[in-house]
Design a protein around this motif. Structure first.
Motif, PDB file in Angstrom:
ATOM      1  N   UNK A 186       0.772  -1.274  -0.049  1.00 30.08           N
ATOM      2  CA  UNK A 186       0.011  -0.085  -0.046  1.00 30.08           C
ATOM      3  C   UNK A 186       0.889   1.290  -0.048  1.00 30.08           C
ATOM      4  N   UNK A 187       2.076   1.149   0.589  1.00 30.62           N
ATOM      5  CA  UNK A 187       2.921   2.325   0.834  1.00 30.62           C
ATOM      6  C   UNK A 187       4.286   2.237   0.787  1.00 30.62           C
ATOM      7  N   UNK A 188       5.089   3.179   0.180  1.00 37.20           N
ATOM      8  CA  UNK A 188       6.255   3.193   0.732  1.00 37.20           C
ATOM      9  C   UNK A 188       6.753   4.246   1.598  1.00 37.20           C
ATOM     10  N   UNK A 189       7.627   4.152   2.584  1.00 44.69           N
ATOM     11  CA  UNK A 189       8.206   5.137   3.531  1.00 44.69           C
ATOM     12  C   UNK A 189       9.354   5.372   3.579  1.00 44.69           C
ATOM     13  N   UNK A 190       9.871   6.947   3.155  1.00 41.49           N
ATOM     14  CA  UNK A 190      11.186   7.263   3.113  1.00 41.49           C
ATOM     15  C   UNK A 190      11.506   7.929   4.588  1.00 41.49           C
ATOM     16  N   UNK A 191      12.772   7.655   4.814  1.00 42.89           N
ATOM     17  CA  UNK A 191      13.120   8.252   6.165  1.00 42.89           C
ATOM     18  C   UNK A 191      14.841   8.715   6.234  1.00 42.89           C
ATOM     19  N   UNK A 192      15.092   9.516   7.009  1.00 37.63           N
ATOM     20  CA  UNK A 192      16.848   9.742   6.889  1.00 37.63           C
ATOM     21  C   UNK A 192      17.664   8.467   7.317  1.00 37.63           C
ATOM     22  N   UNK A 193      18.880   8.374   6.720  1.00 39.52           N
ATOM     23  CA  UNK A 193      19.619   7.123   6.788  1.00 39.52           C
ATOM     24  C   UNK A 193      19.815   6.944   8.360  1.00 39.52           C
ATOM     25  N   UNK A 194      20.127   7.984   9.197  1.00 41.19           N
ATOM     26  CA  UNK A 194      20.436   7.689  10.703  1.00 41.19           C
ATOM     27  C   UNK A 194      19.225   7.574  11.603  1.00 41.19           C
ATOM     28  N   UNK A 195      18.017   7.202  11.081  1.00 41.33           N
ATOM     29  CA  UNK A 195      16.909   6.750  11.773  1.00 41.33           C
ATOM     30  C   UNK A 195      17.049   5.102  12.234  1.00 41.33           C
ATOM     31  N   UNK A 196      16.463   4.930  13.399  1.00 44.40           N
ATOM     32  CA  UNK A 196      16.710   3.697  13.734  1.00 44.40           C
ATOM     33  C   UNK A 196      16.260   2.362  12.909  1.00 44.40           C
ATOM     34  N   UNK A 197      16.739   1.490  13.136  1.00 42.22           N
ATOM     35  CA  UNK A 197      16.242   0.147  12.297  1.00 42.22           C
ATOM     36  C   UNK A 197      14.848  -0.329  12.697  1.00 42.22           C
ATOM     37  N   UNK A 198      14.097  -0.566  11.856  1.00 42.80           N
ATOM     38  CA  UNK A 198      12.638  -1.203  11.966  1.00 42.80           C
ATOM     39  C   UNK A 198      12.760  -2.759  11.547  1.00 42.80           C
ATOM     40  N   UNK A 199      12.406  -3.461  12.356  1.00 43.76           N
ATOM     41  CA  UNK A 199      12.308  -5.091  12.059  1.00 43.76           C
ATOM     42  C   UNK A 199      11.288  -5.474  11.199  1.00 43.76           C
ATOM     43  N   UNK A 200      11.345  -6.236  10.367  1.00 45.33           N
ATOM     44  CA  UNK A 200      10.325  -6.952   9.491  1.00 45.33           C
ATOM     45  C   UNK A 200       9.409  -7.347  10.163  1.00 45.33           C
ATOM     46  N   UNK A 201       7.949  -7.312   9.950  1.00 48.10           N
ATOM     47  CA  UNK A 201       6.666  -7.874  10.681  1.00 48.10           C
ATOM     48  C   UNK A 201       6.478  -6.957  11.753  1.00 48.10           C
ATOM     49  N   UNK A 202       7.241  -5.740  12.279  1.00 49.66           N
ATOM     50  CA  UNK A 202       6.804  -4.758  13.122  1.00 49.66           C
ATOM     51  C   UNK A 202       5.546  -4.045  12.707  1.00 49.66           C
ATOM     52  N   UNK A 203       4.917  -3.684  13.540  1.00 50.78           N
ATOM     53  CA  UNK A 203       3.548  -2.704  13.173  1.00 50.78           C
ATOM     54  C   UNK A 203       3.975  -1.110  13.316  1.00 50.78           C
ATOM     55  N   UNK A 257      19.182   7.454   2.602  1.00 50.15           N
ATOM     56  CA  UNK A 257      18.014   7.612   3.114  1.00 50.15           C
ATOM     57  C   UNK A 257      17.579   5.900   3.347  1.00 50.15           C
ATOM     58  N   UNK A 258      16.315   5.881   3.963  1.00 46.84           N
ATOM     59  CA  UNK A 258      16.163   4.470   4.286  1.00 46.84           C
ATOM     60  C   UNK A 258      14.702   4.205   3.744  1.00 46.84           C
ATOM     61  N   UNK A 259      14.328   3.036   3.583  1.00 49.99           N
ATOM     62  CA  UNK A 259      12.890   2.880   2.849  1.00 49.99           C
ATOM     63  C   UNK A 259      12.153   1.768   3.549  1.00 49.99           C
ATOM     64  N   UNK A 260      10.800   1.870   3.960  1.00 47.96           N
ATOM     65  CA  UNK A 260      10.066   0.518   4.294  1.00 47.96           C
ATOM     66  C   UNK A 260       8.852   0.463   3.353  1.00 47.96           C
ATOM     67  N   UNK A 261       8.567  -0.872   2.960  1.00 47.83           N
ATOM     68  CA  UNK A 261       7.404  -1.064   2.331  1.00 47.83           C
ATOM     69  C   UNK A 261       6.512  -1.486   3.249  1.00 47.83           C
ATOM     70  N   UNK A 262       5.122  -1.039   3.164  1.00 49.47           N
ATOM     71  CA  UNK A 262       4.003  -1.533   3.952  1.00 49.47           C
ATOM     72  C   UNK A 262       2.976  -2.042   3.193  1.00 49.47           C
TER      73      UNK A 262
END
Length: 107
Positions: free
Chosen positions: A60-77, A102-107
């Motif tokens: 549904x979405x791609x989320x972009x954030x700064x490269x120095x942001x904390x890591x987010x585990x897969x399957x986290x809400x 930058x970093x990217x999360x797929x939701x």
């Protein structure tokens, strides 16, 4: 130049949970924790993609954030709050990738 990250990325965490006899987490309280500023972009209008293994994936979405942001585990809400505090997207992390700038999360 305007700030490219106007939204807020949050992840739900459970505190004070205990493990029962089988090893499952029980009890505790859940709360949303702010991780970073971000930018949410709708991805393919929520289309469903079928793979060779007959596994259907609904992005549904791609989320972009700064490269120095904390890591987010897969399957986290996670959820993304807009500048006005409304929830723009909420779901499970399908993929997390950190690039050079930058970093990217797929939701």
């Amino acid at each position: 130049m305007a700030n490219r990250y106007t939204d807020t990325l949050q992840m739900i965490t459970t505190i004070n949970a205990q493990r029962n006899a089988v090893g499952d987490l029980v009890g505790g309280t859940s709360q949303w924790v702010t991780l970073s500023k971000c930018r949410e972009e709708p991805s393919d209008g929520g289309t469903e993609v079928s793979t060779v293994s007959a596994h259907a994936t609904n992005k549904s979405s791609a989320i972009f954030f700064p490269a120095n942001a904390p890591a987010v585990p897969v399957n986290a809400e996670i959820r993304v709050l807009g500048a006005d505090g409304t929830v723009q997207v909420q779901g499970m992390v399908m993929r997390y990738k950190r690039y050079k700038h930058y970093g990217k999360i797929w939701v």
